[in-house]
Scaffold this motif. Structure first.
Motif: not given
Length: 362
Positions: A141-142, A146-149, A231-233, A307-310
């Motif tokens: 999902l994450l 992001a890849y498409v965008l 949104v942020l990640p 992923e760790t940061v968020f």
């Protein structure tokens, strides 16, 4: 021309009248350049697939030995620093097979891994494959979003900046992309958390600091909640990914802009936007196409630091958690999954590339 220089022609005995003659030594089943081209492509694809299989086995071997170099005792880590007798530690080592000789551990690991069994997690006490399956949807999902965008944004901006080479927008977009490309993703993620999640000065905290959901939501409210956490990640991953795609697309298109076929297309009276869309961009897309498949492998591999940061409950965060123990079966399983995704994506790109550029694999 002498008789020696003329190729001998052989007419098959059972061939009907009118069939074209076949050069001596040629296979009667392979007729014309199309058959030869297809055969060459199949050999090329088979070689790439064989190379991928060898790479996967090398990854399997590497994943076993690499993480055993970590100077840490998994059994002592699992006890959480509690006082445990030597007999209890020995029982735990026997339970997880850590008291066996290294060669026996290795052969057992290879045999089980080839059947899809990566063992049982030390810290979660569940099969490794189950933990990976549970965390995979959050990663897809994450990183998939992001890849498409960033692929679409990078290709679009890369095309526009290259076609307007030297303009003010080209200089700004290129400089901005270079800046983002050089920024570590985890640092950018922390910065976004400080500014937009915690809040700084007049900017209030607008987004969650981490996680996939707040909990207690269902239906459409749940979708909105997950999107709010995304949104942020996603911005972090898009910022770095689009910069790389833009720079590659821009460089490729600049190389094509001086080609003779574009000059010919303009000389035929084609509009500039038609020359760009139908002639220049398709050829410039080849390096970007390869990059997109490399990044496609990273969609499954996830982004460990982001992923760790968020605190995102995906494969990247799971890998960091497993590495801190170290949870050897889980670390080995995740490492193999990450490497497999990248190898398969690269192999798929190699196989499809000749279909876009006939000069490859022929």
């Amino acid at each position: 021309m002498t008789a020696d220089s003329t190729p001998a022609l052989v007419q098959p005995a059972d061939a009907p009248d009118g069939d074209p003659a076949i050069p001596a030594g040629a296979s009667p089943g392979a007729r014309g350049p199309r058959a030869r081209t297809t055969t060459a492509y199949l050999r090329y694809a088979a070689a790439k697939i064989a190379g991928a299989v060898v790479s996967l086995f090398a990854v399997l071997v590497t994943s076993f030995f690499l993480f055993r170099l970590i100077p840490s005792d998994p059994v002592k880590q699992m006890t959480g620093g509690k006082r445990v007798s030597a007999q209890q530690l020995e029982n735990l080592r026997h339970q997880f097979g850590l008291d066996q000789p290294m060669w026996k551990q290795f052969t057992s690991y290879i045999g089980d891994a080839l059947t899809g069994d990566f063992g049982t997690s030390y810290q979660f006490h569940t099969p490794v494959i189950d933990k990976i399956t549970d965390a995979l949807p959050a990663t897809l999902l994450l990183t998939g979003t992001a890849y498409v965008l960033y692929s679409a944004l990078g290709i679009w901006l890369g095309t526009r900046t290259a076609w307007r080479n030297g303009s003010r927008s080209d200089r700004f977009n290129t400089a901005f992309a270079l800046t983002l490309y050089s920024v570590p993703s985890f640092w950018l993620g922390l910065l976004l958390i400080i500014v937009f999640a915690v809040g700084i000065g007049p900017i209030p905290g607008m987004f969650p600091t981490g996680g996939l959901e707040s909990g207690g939501e269902s239906g459409f409210a749940y979708i909105v909640d997950v999107a709010h956490h995304l949104v942020l990640p996603v911005i972090t991953l898009v910022a770095v990914g689009y910069a790389q795609t833009l720079l590659v697309m821009r460089s490729s298109l600049l190389d094509e802009m001086g080609s003779d076929y574009l000059t010919t297309a303009r000389a035929k009276g084609l509009r500039d936007d038609v020359v760009r869309r139908k002639h220049a961009v398709p050829n410039a897309m080849l390096p970007t196409f390869t990059l997109m498949f490399v990044n496609l492998g990273h969609v499954v591999a996830g982004q460990i630091l982001v992923e760790t940061v968020f605190s995102w409950p995906g494969l990247g965060g799971l890998f960091y958690s497993a590495l801190s123990v170290p949870d050897l079966p889980l670390v080995q399983g995740l490492f193999f999954v990450f490497a497999t995704a990248v190898i398969l994506a690269n192999t798929l790109a190699d196989i499809l590339y000749p279909l876009l550029d006939p000069r490859v694999g022929r």
